[in-house]
Design an enzyme around this catalytic site. Structure first.
Site, short mmCIF file in Angstrom:
data_model
loop_
_atom_site.label_atom_id
_atom_site.label_comp_id
_atom_site.label_asym_id
_atom_site.label_seq_id
_atom_site.Cartn_x
_atom_site.Cartn_y
_atom_site.Cartn_z
N SER A 415 0.79 -1.13 0.09
CA SER A 415 0.13 -0.06 0.20
C SER A 415 0.76 1.27 0.17
CB SER A 415 -0.95 -0.22 1.28
OG SER A 415 -1.96 0.77 0.94
N PRO A 416 0.38 2.28 -0.88
CA PRO A 416 1.26 3.49 -0.52
C PRO A 416 1.46 3.93 0.71
CG PRO A 416 -1.22 3.98 -1.20
CD PRO A 416 -0.78 2.66 -1.22
N GLN A 493 1.13 6.96 -7.04
CA GLN A 493 -0.15 7.59 -6.55
C GLN A 493 -0.02 8.92 -6.75
OE1 GLN A 493 -0.94 7.62 -2.40
NE2 GLN A 493 -2.95 6.66 -2.64
N TYR A 575 -7.72 14.88 1.52
CA TYR A 575 -6.81 15.66 0.75
C TYR A 575 -7.75 16.59 -0.29
CZ TYR A 575 -3.22 13.02 3.13
OH TYR A 575 -2.57 12.67 4.15
C1 LIG Z 1 3.61 5.62 7.45
C2 LIG Z 1 2.44 5.38 6.58
C3 LIG Z 1 2.26 6.31 5.61
C4 LIG Z 1 1.32 6.47 4.59
N1 LIG Z 1 1.17 7.06 3.37
C5 LIG Z 1 -0.04 6.96 2.57
C6 LIG Z 1 0.12 7.62 1.40
O1 LIG Z 1 1.02 8.17 0.81
N2 LIG Z 1 -1.14 7.54 0.35
C7 LIG Z 1 -2.11 6.70 0.92
O2 LIG Z 1 -3.06 6.62 0.28
N3 LIG Z 1 -2.24 6.42 2.03
C8 LIG Z 1 -1.03 6.22 2.91
N4 LIG Z 1 -1.12 5.45 4.13
C9 LIG Z 1 -2.13 4.64 4.30
C10 LIG Z 1 -2.03 3.15 4.07
O3 LIG Z 1 -1.96 3.15 2.54
C11 LIG Z 1 -3.14 2.12 4.56
O4 LIG Z 1 -4.17 2.53 3.97
C12 LIG Z 1 -3.30 2.10 5.86
O5 LIG Z 1 -2.03 2.20 6.71
C13 LIG Z 1 -3.96 0.93 6.35
O6 LIG Z 1 -3.39 -0.12 5.98
P1 LIG Z 1 -2.53 -1.16 7.11
O7 LIG Z 1 -3.43 -1.50 8.23
O8 LIG Z 1 -2.01 -2.41 6.40
O9 LIG Z 1 -1.17 -0.28 7.72
C14 LIG Z 1 -0.01 5.46 5.09
C15 LIG Z 1 0.19 4.52 6.04
C16 LIG Z 1 1.28 4.65 6.71
C17 LIG Z 1 1.32 3.70 8.06
#
Ligand SMILES: Cc1cc2nc3c(=O)[nH]c(=O)nc-3n(C[C@H](O)[C@H](O)[C@H](O)COP(=O)(O)O)c2cc1C
Ligand SMILES: Cc1cc2nc3c(=O)[nH]c(=O)nc-3n(C[C@H](O)[C@H](O)[C@H](O)COP(=O)(O)OP(=O)(O)OC[C@H]3O[C@@H](n4cnc5c(N)ncnc54)[C@H](O)[C@@H]3O)c2cc1C
Length: 771
Positions: A415-416, A493, A575
């Site tokens: 994921s991003p 993204q 955003y």
């Molecule tokens: C350090 C960090 C940075 C993130 N940056 C982005 C981002 O740049 N773009 C985005 O759409 N989501 C971003 N997210 C959200 C993640 O893509 C994801 O949707 C969210 O962490 C939930 O997934 P997880 O439970 O697997 O961590 C970020 C999450 C983390 C932890």
């Protein structure tokens, strides 16, 4: 000590007998409005694990229940003329009256006093009781009378249900799903005694009206249902017993304890909290409450302390069960959404609906059932033109997937994740290593963090950008490395921070303005993120919009030139583009505010500009916040309408995230907590989805894919601790076709050997624990 129990259901009776057994000198009286043999209701069901947990508390009751209960292990999902049987589930059931008689007899033997046909109206009837246990069920009069104190809330669910019986013997727990000209209707059925089965019939309100059940007498209703389920009843009648149609009330109480003057009262069972019948946990919860209250009294001595301990210690477990029940009931409320699915996927969806049962749980219980799902899934992938070994099919996570010309090797996505480590928007060595190692780690698709189309579009000074050739070329180098050394596809993204821009790095004060050097912000409306703390953004003018559309188009072209396989537009998390979509952040009165069509107008312009600039053979996705988790936020209808518009513009996949729109959001977290949204969008609109959020195991990935909730599964945080999530999973499932980088092959051999042994040991342990 004088104890009064109001209500002689399973909760009240079990508490009374446990307490009397432990403290024989206590004077314990149960007041029950019915007669001891009144048979309201039909059967009750427990999992055999639940039953086992009662063994330690009173062996005599346990043995008597065990003797009386009918056992079965199979669950049949009967759908569109096919029966999908899943074994090894371990349930037991008996009639409600038999259970009550066992509990009454045991209570009497121990010296509990019972007053039947005695209606209780108020707590004041028991002025000399040291403890009053309120176990008067779902319609608790005592709770209602004291609602100012307990602060109950009732969420009346939309589906209609009625509880019936039949003489039809059943060899399994059966779900009979029927399509009628009036609509979809389901019977949840199980046998609880020889020649006696429970039939809970459930349907949506419209179907219920179409059948005319709102006007029919009980007898007419039974007649109609007998006709609908004629085949399933096999000549047996349905039996009514005060079988009214009801809406299930989801009940919670802020506090379960009332202590006022000399009165100390406590809620247990359905009076305290309900759990939808589809997970069969009502009687379990009531009896476990009785155990928890008994334990609290045993541990604390003092009644007041014991009651507050009970409320504190028991609440989390109850809320967890209620959450599972809510997820389960939601499945039945949306049955229509799954009606097009093949029987295999439909049955897997039914079995895994409450998230407690997963691919691997089911495989342990009934390998043959999962094998059928496995083969069906693999066959479906093969029909899409991929070579798949049907004799030895890969698990769903290791099947390929196509979007336009892009094919991913497996369904795992990084994921991003913003790294806040760019310099002037240029990705650095950090990004090279970070993204490079995630690609080597085996995920089918690797997303780059939100990258901004202009300097002022950044969230923080550390964000990556794509507004010049230097940035493009730096990304190009990363893409080249990943392509040379892995099979991962790469997705860029693109996003504009809007009112959440000009903030500190992720590990500083997130979403808070910079200490110095802030730049001006734009948004749909001039509403700051944190009132009094964040900058007030400028409401975007048409000229501002034109600039942003141009910037996005330029970045999309750069992303294409840098070699990215896919492009995502960030329309989530509050955003800029999200700020147009959510009514919480868009208060405009012009063509860009108001209806969902207006609120989508600008985000769609951006999407179109990017689609035009990015190679037409390459796919594009959009990340959305499917809910704002806040009152007044994006509605379900608007979500679906927005997705339909994106689909019409050529969006290939919806990346379903949630929230982060407003700081006052109240998300409901839990395992795979955003998957219901991906499921909803995918199966309502008919577009590919990616789910993300608290997915941590390969087992969950397979469960999500096999049940048709999503086409791709993204993991963010788990990939920060383990870039090799996918490679390790390939060893776990002995999936030899997964690409491993050549220099890592010695590691692969060892990983496969160790994983095979580890999995066999774990399976053995689990199987033994299930016996
Ligand atoms: C350090 C960090 C940075 C993130 N940056 C982005 C981002 O740049 N773009 C985005 O759409 N989501 C971003 N997210 C959200 C993640 O893509 C994801 O949707 C969210 O962490 C939930 O997934 P997880 O439970 O697997 O961590 C970020 C999450 C983390 C932890
Ligand atoms: C359709 C349906 C299917 C269900 N299926 C299952 C299942 O398969 N498995 C399962 O475990 N659970 C099932 N349940 C839930 C189960 O019936 C209840 O959750 C469980 O009985 C709760 O126990 P309780 O002791 O809290 O309340 P109850 O069993 O409701 O007992 C409350 C008692 O209090 C008495 N009472 C009420 N008010 C007064 C008063 N003012 N004065 C005196 N007495 C009073 C009532 O007569 C009743 O006997 C189902 C429920 C429904 C509606």
């Amino acid at each position: 000590m004088k104890v009064t129990v109001i209500g002689g259901g399973p909760g009240g009776l079990y508490f009374a007998l446990l307490a009397k057994k432990a403290w024989p000198r206590w004077e314990i009286t149960v007041y029950e409005r019915n007669r001891p043999d009144d048979t309201f209701g039909f059967g009750v069901v427990f999992s055999d694990q639940t039953l086992d947990s009662f063994k330690a508390y009173d062996l005599v009751t346990y043995e008597r229940i065990r003797r009386r209960f009918a056992y079965w292990g199979d669950v049949d999902v009967v759908y569109k003329g096919r029966t999908m049987r899943s074994g090894g589930n371990g349930f037991c059931g008996c009639s409600r009256v038999a259970l009550l008689n066992i509990l009454q007899d045991r209570g009497r033997e121990l010296g509990v006093q019972m007053r039947f046909q005695r209606e209780v109206e108020d707590l004041s009837e028991f002025p000399d009781s040291d403890l009053i246990v309120v176990a008067d069920g779902i319609n608790s009069i005592i709770r209602t009378k004291n609602e100012k104190h307990f602060l109950p809330s009732t969420d009346l669910r939309p589906n209609k249900f009625t509880w019936l019986g039949s003489t039809r013997p059943l060899d399994a727990f059966k779900y009979f799903f029927k399509e009628t000209k009036e609509g979809l209707i389901v019977a949840h059925c199980y046998q609880y005694e020889p020649d006696r089965s429970t039939w809970v019939i459930e349907t949506d309100e419209q179907t219920w009206r179409n059948f005319g059940f709102d006007r029919k007498s009980e007898q007419e209703m039974v007649q109609t249902l007998q006709e609908v389920f004629a085949e399933e009843l096999d000549g047996h009648p349905l039996i009514a017993n005060r079988s009214l149609w009801r809406n299930f009330p989801n009940i919670t109480n802020k506090t379960w304890v009332l202590t006022e003057g000399k009165t100390a009262a406590v809620l247990i069972g359905d009076a305290k909290a309900t759990a939808h019948f589809s997970i069969g946990s009502g009687t379990k919860l009531a009896m476990e409450d009785a155990v928890a209250l008994y334990e609290a009294l045993r541990k604390q001595g003092d009644v007041q302390q014991a009651l507050s301990f009970y409320d504190r210690a028991r609440r989390e477990e109850v809320e967890k069960t209620q959450h599972a029940a809510n997820v389960s009931l939601a499945w039945f409320e949306h049955m229509k959404r799954y009606w097009g699915m093949a029987p295999e996927q439909f049955a897997f969806g039914v079995m895994s609906r409450s998230k407690q049962i997963t691919w691997e749980n089911l495989e342990l219980r009934d390998p043959a059932f999962v094998k059928r799902i496995h083969q069906w899934f693999a066959n479906k992938v093969r029909e899409q033109g991929f070579e798949v070994d049907l004799q030895n099919p890969p698990v769903p996570m290791f099947t390929p997937f196509r979007l336009r010309d892009m094919v991913v090797e497996n369904r795992v996505v990084v994921s991003p994740m913003d790294q806040y480590s760019a310099v002037d928007g240029v990705p650095t060595d950090w990004h090279f290593v970070h993204l490079g190692s995630r690609a080597i780690g085996g995920a089918g698709l690797v997303y780059v963090e939100m990258t901004c189309p202009s300097p002022e579009a950044r969230i923080s000074p550390g964000c990556t950008g794509l507004w010049n050739e230097t940035q493009r070329d730096a990304f190009g180098k990363i893409v080249q490395f990943c392509k040379a050394h892995s099979k991962a596809k790469l997705c860029m993204q693109l996003g504009h921070s809007g009112r959440k821009g000009s903030t500190q790095l992720g590990w500083e004060r997130m979403d808070h303005p910079l200490e110095r050097g802030n730049w001006p912000l734009v948004s749909a409306s001039p509403i700051p993120y944190y009132e009094g703390v964040s900058q007030v953004p400028k409401q975007m003018s048409r000229a501002d919009m034109d600039k942003v559309v141009r910037d996005f188009g330029r970045s999309a072209a750069f992303a294409d030139q840098a070699g990215f396989d896919m492009l995502e537009i960030h329309m989530a998390h509050g955003y800029l583009l999200a700020s147009f979509i959510s009514p919480l952040t868009n208060h405009r009165r012009d063509d860009y505010g108001g209806s969902i069509e207006n609120r989508m107008r600008f985000p769609l312009e951006v999407f179109r500009a990017c689609r035009k600039a990015f190679d037409a053979n390459k796919p594009m996705s959009v990340r959305i916040s499917a809910t704002d988790w806040a009152p007044g936020g994006l509605s379900g209808e608007d979500l679906i309408a927005a997705v339909r518009m994106l689909k019409a513009e050529g969006c290939d996949l919806i990346d379903c995230s949630t929230g982060q729109t407003v700081p006052q959001q109240k998300p409901v977290y839990g395992r795979m907590y955003q998957a219901p949204f991906a499921d909803w969008v995918r199966n309502e609109v008919g577009i590919a989805t990616m789910t993300v959020g608290a997915v941590t195991t390969p087992d969950q990935v397979n469960t999500l894919l096999a049940s048709g909730k999503a086409d791709l599964v993204a993991l963010a945080r788990p990939h920060l601790t383990n870039p090799y999530f996918t490679l390790q999973a390939s060893a776990w499932y002995q999936h030899h076709a997964q690409h491993w980088p050549l220099p890592y092959l010695p590691g692969r051999d060892q990983a496969f050997r160790l994983a095979e042994r580890e999995r066999a040991e774990l399976t053995d342990l689990k199987l033994r624990a299930m016996k």
